[in-house]
Design an enzyme around this catalytic site. Structure first.
Site, PDB file in Angstrom:
ATOM      1  N   LEU A 249       0.842  -1.196   0.000  1.00 42.96           N
ATOM      2  CA  LEU A 249       0.000   0.000   0.000  1.00 42.96           C
ATOM      3  C   LEU A 249       0.873   1.240   0.000  1.00 42.96           C
ATOM      4  O   LEU A 249       1.700   1.426   0.894  1.00 42.96           O
ATOM      5  CB  LEU A 249      -0.918   0.011   1.231  1.00 42.96           C
ATOM      6  N   VAL A 250       0.692   2.066  -1.018  1.00 46.79           N
ATOM      7  CA  VAL A 250       1.256   3.416  -1.012  1.00 46.79           C
ATOM      8  C   VAL A 250       0.126   4.340  -0.593  1.00 46.79           C
ATOM      9  O   VAL A 250      -0.974   4.283  -1.155  1.00 46.79           O
ATOM     10  CB  VAL A 250       1.802   3.804  -2.402  1.00 46.79           C
ATOM     11  N   GLN A 255       0.678   8.343  -4.152  1.00 50.40           N
ATOM     12  CA  GLN A 255       0.549   7.371  -5.229  1.00 50.40           C
ATOM     13  C   GLN A 255       0.912   8.000  -6.579  1.00 50.40           C
ATOM     14  O   GLN A 255       0.964   9.211  -6.718  1.00 50.40           O
ATOM     15  CB  GLN A 255      -0.878   6.808  -5.266  1.00 50.40           C
ATOM     16  N   LYS A 257       3.741   8.027  -7.984  1.00 48.28           N
ATOM     17  CA  LYS A 257       5.063   8.659  -7.924  1.00 48.28           C
ATOM     18  C   LYS A 257       6.200   7.633  -7.972  1.00 48.28           C
ATOM     19  O   LYS A 257       7.359   7.985  -7.797  1.00 48.28           O
ATOM     20  CB  LYS A 257       5.189   9.520  -6.664  1.00 48.28           C
ATOM     21  N   GLY A 258       5.864   6.370  -8.154  1.00 48.23           N
ATOM     22  CA  GLY A 258       6.884   5.340  -8.291  1.00 48.23           C
ATOM     23  C   GLY A 258       7.296   4.661  -7.004  1.00 48.23           C
ATOM     24  O   GLY A 258       8.200   3.816  -7.016  1.00 48.23           O
ATOM     25  N   GLY A 260       5.520   2.540  -5.114  1.00 45.22           N
ATOM     26  CA  GLY A 260       5.133   1.133  -5.125  1.00 45.22           C
ATOM     27  C   GLY A 260       6.151   0.294  -5.877  1.00 45.22           C
ATOM     28  O   GLY A 260       6.526  -0.797  -5.435  1.00 45.22           O
ATOM     29  N   GLU A 282       0.712 -12.552  -3.845  1.00 44.14           N
ATOM     30  CA  GLU A 282      -0.599 -13.125  -3.541  1.00 44.14           C
ATOM     31  C   GLU A 282      -1.705 -12.339  -4.227  1.00 44.14           C
ATOM     32  O   GLU A 282      -1.985 -11.206  -3.878  1.00 44.14           O
ATOM     33  CB  GLU A 282      -0.819 -13.115  -2.026  1.00 44.14           C
TER      34      GLU A 282
END
Length: 463
Positions: A249-250, A255, A257-258, A260, A282
């Protein structure tokens, strides 16, 4: 007679008036998603001004009974502030009136407690004070973890004068500090990660990878938590471990912005440097799966064993006539390449086969005259994954089965109604066949578009 008639009419009218009863409107309730707004705020000023980042949760309704509605309130509005400094929460509830109109009155406090647990702060002033009291909370926590990466670029790899240091910190669960940090993040996980469940913070097989950004402060450095990933180490016979990513989770303000991708790259590096068997994910959502492609496909392009196998398969694809359904096994990666990729890059077989389709597309360059063959190949792969596998051995069938150990598992069985190696199956009528074909074509179209998107992105980056 006229007078009597008039009296009778008046009497009837009065009687009707007496029988009239005021009926309250039926309480149809209000969807939780319609009356609740959630904002992530980094300061008291942001909270007071309402200028925080609005969070778009997956679904709030499942926190409110079976039908997901709130009953008993007129003009209900719930505003929720989540601190990006300490992850404490304050809820502001307003409504014109409340009454039981047949459905009861929803216990809002209990529902919000289920949603945010111990993160809730009852008084607004106390919530505002957390921005000062706990301004160094994240800095204090990460000082007890293991630093895996530190650089001075943003999530997209671009350097800026005002960009502060970014770090990735690893925690092994079972430690109280790491467990308390994760417990503060759980509400956001439940709100923003589809199908998520909290991990067991007492199990030392769980690891948490936290990406943070340092912020200069006159009173001492602060750290802002940007996102995190949770991974589990499974035993793999006879003497290795498999690393499986379970949650990533970012936080919404950071989010796209790279970050993750940064977390996934760190997990890949950890898997390779620590000699785990492989890295699995998963049930990745589409966006996460795409990030995996952006990372893994360029890595595979640098692997000589893979490149040689791709060239051989691409040559066969150009020369074969797949419309006659010739042997397609030559289009699949050889077992030696599958093993080499797992050993050197820690990419598991399932992910490699997905990337293989993209690698073939890139190898075709892509030329229109080869695309018909390529589409047939993708159609066959989709059929195999959607319709299933058949061993071809006297009616026995193989089905994949999930398990708790991160292993590829299957069950082979022979149906009870199978006689002499034959299985009776339902015969589809023409309409059902057409519908099945249309569904298959739609899946193939979506898969090809995804492959084209990733290939274009990778090719642009590699250029």
């Amino acid at each position: 007679m006229g007078q009597k008639h008039q009296q009778s009419t008046d009497s009837t009218s009065d009687s009707k008036k007496k029988r009239r009863v005021a009926i309250a409107p039926i309480d149809t309730g209000v969807e939780a998603n319609e009356c609740i707004q959630i904002f992530m705020v980094g300061s008291k000023d942001e909270a007071e001004a309402g200028t925080g980042y609005q969070i778009d949760p997956l679904d709030l309704n499942h926190f409110f009974d079976d039908d997901g509605k709130i009953y008993g309130y007129q003009s209900l509005k719930i505003t929720i502030w989540v601190s990006s400094v300490s992850f404490h929460v304050y809820t502001d509830i307003t409504f014109e009136s409340s009454s039981d109109r047949g459905k009861g009155i929803t216990d809002l406090k209990a529902a919000l407690q289920d949603m945010f647990a111990e993160n809730i702060v009852e008084k607004k002033d106390d919530f505002f004070q957390t921005f000062t009291i706990e301004k160094h909370y994240i800095s204090s926590v990460i000082s007890k973890g293991e630093v895996l990466l530190q650089n001075t670029t943003d999530g997209n790899g671009h350097s800026h004068a005002d960009t502060t240091d970014t770090q990735v910190i690893r925690f092994v669960m079972g430690d109280m500090t790491a467990g308390l940090l994760y417990s503060r993040l759980v509400p956001l996980v439940l709100l923003l990660v589809d199908g998520s469940n909290p991990i067991d913070v007492t199990d030392s097989c769980w690891e948490m990878y936290v990406i943070v950004q340092k912020i200069a402060d006159p009173e001492g450095d602060q750290s802002r938590l940007l996102g995190f990933a949770a991974a589990y180490r499974f035993y793999h016979y006879p003497d290795t471990l498999r690393l499986r990513l379970s949650q990533v989770l970012v936080l919404p303000p950071y989010q796209q912005k790279g970050y993750g991708r940064r977390l996934l790259e760190i997990l890949n590096n950890a898997a390779m440097s620590e000699s785990v068997y492989d890295l699995t994910v998963e049930e990745p959502v589409d966006s996460l799966q795409r990030i995996q492609y952006y990372i893994d496909v360029p890595r595979l392009l640098t692997c000589s064993a893979v490149q040689s196998a791709v060239d051989t398969a691409a040559t066969h694809l150009k020369e074969a006539n797949l419309s006659k359904r010739t042997e397609s096994s030559q289009l699949l990666p050889p077992l030696t390449a599958v093993n080499e990729v797992r050993k050197s890059l820690k990419i598991n077989k399932k992910q490699f086969l997905k990337c293989w389709e993209i690698l073939l597309y890139i190898a075709l360059n892509p030329v229109d005259k080869y695309m018909e063959n390529y589409r047939i190949y993708i159609t066959d792969q989709v059929k195999a994954s959607v319709i299933g596998k058949d061993t071809g051995t006297k009616g026995k069938q193989v089905i994949d089965t999930p398990n708790d150990f991160g292993e590829d598992a299957f069950v082979m069985y022979k149906p009870q109604d199978c006689e002499d190696g034959h299985v009776d199956v339902d015969v589809l009528d023409e309409d059902q066949k057409k519908q099945q074909e249309q569904q298959l074509l739609q899946i193939v179209d979506e898969r090809v578009k995804e492959i084209q998107l990733v290939a274009q992105k990778v090719s642009t980056t590699q250029a």
